[in-house]
Motif scaffolding. Structure first.
Motif, PDB file in Angstrom:
ATOM      1  N   LEU A 158       0.648  -0.817   0.522  1.00  0.00           N
ATOM      2  CA  LEU A 158       0.026   0.185  -0.040  1.00  0.00           C
ATOM      3  C   LEU A 158       0.634   1.296   0.148  1.00  0.00           C
ATOM      4  CD1 LEU A 158      -2.912   1.713   0.524  1.00  0.00           C
ATOM      5  CD2 LEU A 158      -2.169   0.889   2.580  1.00  0.00           C
ATOM      6  N   LEU A 159       1.008   1.950  -0.912  1.00  0.00           N
ATOM      7  CA  LEU A 159       1.397   3.642  -0.885  1.00  0.00           C
ATOM      8  C   LEU A 159       0.606   4.283  -1.188  1.00  0.00           C
ATOM      9  CD1 LEU A 159       2.045   2.080  -3.993  1.00  0.00           C
ATOM     10  CD2 LEU A 159       4.471   2.592  -2.864  1.00  0.00           C
ATOM     11  N   LEU A 160       1.218   5.572   0.317  1.00  0.00           N
ATOM     12  CA  LEU A 160      -0.081   6.481   0.676  1.00  0.00           C
ATOM     13  C   LEU A 160       0.634   7.752   0.601  1.00  0.00           C
ATOM     14  CD1 LEU A 160      -0.161   4.442   3.952  1.00  0.00           C
ATOM     15  CD2 LEU A 160      -2.223   4.851   2.577  1.00  0.00           C
ATOM     16  N   ASP A 161      -0.466   8.546  -0.435  1.00  0.00           N
ATOM     17  CA  ASP A 161       0.703   9.454  -0.534  1.00  0.00           C
ATOM     18  C   ASP A 161       0.025  11.188   0.427  1.00  0.00           C
ATOM     19  OD1 ASP A 161       2.157  12.296  -2.054  1.00  0.00           O
ATOM     20  OD2 ASP A 161       1.841  11.361  -3.308  1.00  0.00           O
ATOM     21  N   GLU A 162       0.370  10.763   1.375  1.00  0.00           N
ATOM     22  CA  GLU A 162       0.560  12.183   2.377  1.00  0.00           C
ATOM     23  C   GLU A 162      -1.452  12.200   3.189  1.00  0.00           C
ATOM     24  OE1 GLU A 162       1.594  16.336   1.720  1.00  0.00           O
ATOM     25  OE2 GLU A 162       3.116  15.389   0.851  1.00  0.00           O
ATOM     26  N   VAL A 163      -1.208  11.025   3.887  1.00  0.00           N
ATOM     27  CA  VAL A 163      -2.562  10.627   4.209  1.00  0.00           C
ATOM     28  C   VAL A 163      -3.292  11.429   5.409  1.00  0.00           C
ATOM     29  CG1 VAL A 163      -3.277   8.292   3.321  1.00  0.00           C
ATOM     30  CG2 VAL A 163      -1.700   8.231   6.029  1.00  0.00           C
ATOM     31  N   LEU A 164      -1.881  12.053   6.379  1.00  0.00           N
ATOM     32  CA  LEU A 164      -2.356  13.054   7.520  1.00  0.00           C
ATOM     33  C   LEU A 164      -2.730  13.812   6.777  1.00  0.00           C
ATOM     34  CD1 LEU A 164       0.365  11.297   9.864  1.00  0.00           C
ATOM     35  CD2 LEU A 164      -1.978  10.429   9.270  1.00  0.00           C
ATOM     36  N   ALA A 165      -1.887  15.079   5.580  1.00  0.00           N
ATOM     37  CA  ALA A 165      -2.314  16.188   5.508  1.00  0.00           C
ATOM     38  C   ALA A 165      -3.498  17.018   5.878  1.00  0.00           C
ATOM     39  CB  ALA A 165      -1.729  16.676   3.596  1.00  0.00           C
ATOM     40  N   GLY A 166      -3.859  18.123   6.578  1.00  0.00           N
ATOM     41  CA  GLY A 166      -4.747  18.750   6.599  1.00  0.00           C
ATOM     42  C   GLY A 166      -6.152  18.082   7.642  1.00  0.00           C
ATOM     43  N   LEU A 167      -5.276  17.005   8.211  1.00  0.00           N
ATOM     44  CA  LEU A 167      -5.749  16.252   9.284  1.00  0.00           C
ATOM     45  C   LEU A 167      -5.771  17.266  10.828  1.00  0.00           C
ATOM     46  CD1 LEU A 167      -6.238  12.355   8.989  1.00  0.00           C
ATOM     47  CD2 LEU A 167      -7.355  14.195   8.175  1.00  0.00           C
ATOM     48  N   LEU A 168      -6.133  17.638  11.698  1.00  0.00           N
ATOM     49  CA  LEU A 168      -5.832  18.223  13.006  1.00  0.00           C
ATOM     50  C   LEU A 168      -5.086  16.244  13.977  1.00  0.00           C
ATOM     51  CD1 LEU A 168      -9.328  19.409  14.175  1.00  0.00           C
ATOM     52  CD2 LEU A 168      -7.430  20.369  12.737  1.00  0.00           C
ATOM     53  N   PRO A 169      -3.952  17.319  14.487  1.00  0.00           N
ATOM     54  CA  PRO A 169      -3.692  16.182  15.586  1.00  0.00           C
ATOM     55  C   PRO A 169      -4.315  15.227  16.355  1.00  0.00           C
ATOM     56  CG  PRO A 169      -2.624  18.433  16.016  1.00  0.00           C
ATOM     57  CD  PRO A 169      -4.206  18.531  14.991  1.00  0.00           C
ATOM     58  N   ALA A 170      -5.239  15.205  16.466  1.00  0.00           N
ATOM     59  CA  ALA A 170      -6.203  14.470  17.112  1.00  0.00           C
ATOM     60  C   ALA A 170      -6.948  13.803  16.196  1.00  0.00           C
ATOM     61  CB  ALA A 170      -7.854  14.904  17.395  1.00  0.00           C
ATOM     62  N   GLU A 171      -7.739  13.886  14.956  1.00  0.00           N
ATOM     63  CA  GLU A 171      -7.887  13.017  13.628  1.00  0.00           C
ATOM     64  C   GLU A 171      -6.673  12.203  13.350  1.00  0.00           C
ATOM     65  OE1 GLU A 171     -11.029  16.496  12.449  1.00  0.00           O
ATOM     66  OE2 GLU A 171      -9.127  15.876  11.232  1.00  0.00           O
ATOM     67  N   ARG A 172      -5.220  12.210  13.131  1.00  0.00           N
ATOM     68  CA  ARG A 172      -4.396  11.682  12.555  1.00  0.00           C
ATOM     69  C   ARG A 172      -3.645  10.278  13.912  1.00  0.00           C
ATOM     70  NH1 ARG A 172       0.128  16.806  13.285  1.00  0.00           N
ATOM     71  NH2 ARG A 172      -0.896  17.771  11.779  1.00  0.00           N
ATOM     72  N   GLU A 173      -4.087  10.482  14.480  1.00  0.00           N
ATOM     73  CA  GLU A 173      -3.816   8.977  15.421  1.00  0.00           C
ATOM     74  C   GLU A 173      -4.749   8.014  15.067  1.00  0.00           C
ATOM     75  OE1 GLU A 173      -1.366   8.857  17.995  1.00  0.00           O
ATOM     76  OE2 GLU A 173      -1.404  11.375  17.405  1.00  0.00           O
ATOM     77  N   PRO A 174      -5.620   7.966  15.020  1.00  0.00           N
ATOM     78  CA  PRO A 174      -6.461   6.703  14.925  1.00  0.00           C
ATOM     79  C   PRO A 174      -6.637   6.546  13.194  1.00  0.00           C
ATOM     80  CG  PRO A 174      -8.149   8.523  14.946  1.00  0.00           C
ATOM     81  CD  PRO A 174      -7.262   8.943  15.887  1.00  0.00           C
ATOM     82  N   VAL A 175      -5.919   7.043  12.381  1.00  0.00           N
ATOM     83  CA  VAL A 175      -5.298   6.368  10.976  1.00  0.00           C
ATOM     84  C   VAL A 175      -3.847   6.172  11.203  1.00  0.00           C
ATOM     85  CG1 VAL A 175      -4.768   8.014   8.865  1.00  0.00           C
ATOM     86  CG2 VAL A 175      -6.413   8.380  10.002  1.00  0.00           C
ATOM     87  N   LEU A 176      -3.254   6.610  11.860  1.00  0.00           N
ATOM     88  CA  LEU A 176      -1.271   5.895  12.403  1.00  0.00           C
ATOM     89  C   LEU A 176      -1.921   4.738  12.458  1.00  0.00           C
ATOM     90  CD1 LEU A 176       0.067   8.972  14.085  1.00  0.00           C
ATOM     91  CD2 LEU A 176       1.385   7.610  11.986  1.00  0.00           C
ATOM     92  N   ASP A 177      -2.667   4.594  13.962  1.00  0.00           N
ATOM     93  CA  ASP A 177      -3.458   2.733  15.340  1.00  0.00           C
ATOM     94  C   ASP A 177      -3.166   2.329  13.146  1.00  0.00           C
ATOM     95  OD1 ASP A 177      -2.359   4.131  16.944  1.00  0.00           O
ATOM     96  OD2 ASP A 177      -4.668   4.864  17.465  1.00  0.00           O
ATOM     97  N   LEU A 178      -4.473   2.317  12.828  1.00  0.00           N
ATOM     98  CA  LEU A 178      -4.880   1.748  11.663  1.00  0.00           C
ATOM     99  C   LEU A 178      -3.648   1.342  10.631  1.00  0.00           C
ATOM    100  CD1 LEU A 178      -7.297   0.574  10.220  1.00  0.00           C
ATOM    101  CD2 LEU A 178      -7.452   2.405   8.760  1.00  0.00           C
ATOM    102  N   LEU A 179      -2.530   2.509  10.625  1.00  0.00           N
ATOM    103  CA  LEU A 179      -1.807   1.468   9.185  1.00  0.00           C
ATOM    104  C   LEU A 179      -0.851   0.752  10.265  1.00  0.00           C
ATOM    105  CD1 LEU A 179      -0.703   5.621   7.414  1.00  0.00           C
ATOM    106  CD2 LEU A 179      -2.292   3.838   6.867  1.00  0.00           C
ATOM    107  N   ALA A 180      -0.516   1.440  11.537  1.00  0.00           N
ATOM    108  CA  ALA A 180       0.227   0.084  11.972  1.00  0.00           C
ATOM    109  C   ALA A 180      -0.677  -1.498  12.482  1.00  0.00           C
ATOM    110  CB  ALA A 180       0.536   0.293  13.796  1.00  0.00           C
ATOM    111  N   GLU A 181      -1.646  -1.396  12.472  1.00  0.00           N
ATOM    112  CA  GLU A 181      -3.132  -2.381  12.485  1.00  0.00           C
ATOM    113  C   GLU A 181      -3.295  -3.402  11.391  1.00  0.00           C
ATOM    114  OE1 GLU A 181      -6.740  -2.139  13.995  1.00  0.00           O
ATOM    115  OE2 GLU A 181      -6.982  -3.466  11.821  1.00  0.00           O
ATOM    116  N   LEU A 182      -2.623  -2.082   9.999  1.00  0.00           N
ATOM    117  CA  LEU A 182      -2.811  -2.981   8.591  1.00  0.00           C
ATOM    118  C   LEU A 182      -1.422  -3.618   8.324  1.00  0.00           C
ATOM    119  CD1 LEU A 182      -3.598  -0.350   6.501  1.00  0.00           C
ATOM    120  CD2 LEU A 182      -4.815  -2.322   6.954  1.00  0.00           C
TER     121      LEU A 182
END
Ligand SMILES: Nc1ncnc2c1ncn2[C@@H]1O[C@H](COP(=O)(O)OP(=O)(O)O)[C@@H](O)[C@H]1O
Ligand SMILES: [Mg+2]
Length: 245
Positions: A158-182
């Motif tokens: 999976l190649l991710l191009d700036e998936v966190l850009a435009g997210l608030l710090p609190a919105e980034r956490e669940p995305v990071l957790d999901l990526l680690a889980e993948l």
């Protein structure tokens, strides 16, 4: 063995050298962060890997096969899937329908397809939005939908191009957790372009630094952030843009 391997990749746009003799090897299950200044060639690198652009020289190998110049759809179907920096969902469709569309090559039968799509929608945290039009999603939701569409294609890489850009710090956490889980649960290999250094440091096994189209350095997060050349080319400039861009 490397699941993804680039060797001597060159790509120019009318004389501008966007990628210059790029070598890169990614192991199965590895998480590789790609960093570098704006215009360094990061998105072009993804375009070459995924077949959107044909390199002028060099090769891309995926799962032991030379895929250089293969069509994007063919590469995606074989298991190498990317997200886009700018998401364009199908406006007239619901969130779940958008995900179904991306899953249809892999899942047979309308019922199973719907079930699979809803599962992914829930996994990325969009359950409440499943049956609403995709265009009503706020930025953070669109980012999650883009991720959901990529997951629907069952990526091995999976190649991710700036998936966190435009997210608030609190919105980034669940995305990071999901990526680690993948990686942990599915064994997915991740290559991600990211400006937010805290995320790069936390998620990456290894970091590749691009500068003016060339690989400036590669190593563990600690190694590259201590590398004087990386500090000069990238980390030294306006630290605030990397912290919160
Ligand atoms: N399709 C294109 N046509 C012409 N120039 C391009 C194209 N795509 C990228 N470039 C140029 O190639 C360089 C690298 O761009 P890009 O890969 O988007 O960098 P990054 O993602 O690291 O910011 C930039 O100078 C950019 O303007
Ligand atoms: Mg880019």
């Amino acid at each position: 063995m490397s699941v993804l391997e680039l060797s001597g990749v060159d790509k120019s746009f009318r004389g501008l050298r966007a990628l210059s003799d790029v070598d890169m090897a990614v192991s199965e299950g590895e998480i590789v962060g790609v960093i570098g200044p704006n215009g360094a060639g990061k998105t072009t690198l993804f375009n070459v890997i995924c077949g959107a652009l044909k390199p002028d020289a060099g090769s891309v190998r995926f799962a032991g096969e030379d895929v250089t110049g293969h069509k994007p759809e063919k590469i995606a179907r074989s298991g190498m899937v990317r997200t886009f920096q700018l998401m364009r969902p199908f406006a007239t469709m619901s969130v779940a329908e958008n995900v179904s569309l991306a899953a249809q090559h892999h899942t047979r039968g309308a019922e199973r397809l719907r079930g699979h799509a809803v599962e992914i929608v829930e996994r990325v945290g969009l359950r409440e939005w499943a049956y609403r039009p995709a265009t009503e999603l706020p930025t953070a939701g669109l980012k999650r939908l883009e991720l959901a569409r990529a997951l629907a294609a069952r990526p091995r890489v999976l190649l991710l191009d700036e998936v966190l850009a435009g997210l608030l710090p609190a919105e980034r956490e669940p995305v990071l957790d999901l990526l680690a889980e993948l990686r942990e649960q599915d064994g997915t290999t991740l290559v991600f372009i990211e400006h937010i250094m805290a995320a790069v440091m936390r998620l990456s096994d290894r970091v590749l630094v691009l500068d003016q189209g060339a690989v400036l350095a590669t190593g563990t997060p600690d190694e590259v952030t201590a590398d004087p050349r990386v500090i000069e080319a990238y980390l030294g400039e306006e630290p605030t843009t990397h912290a919160d861009a």
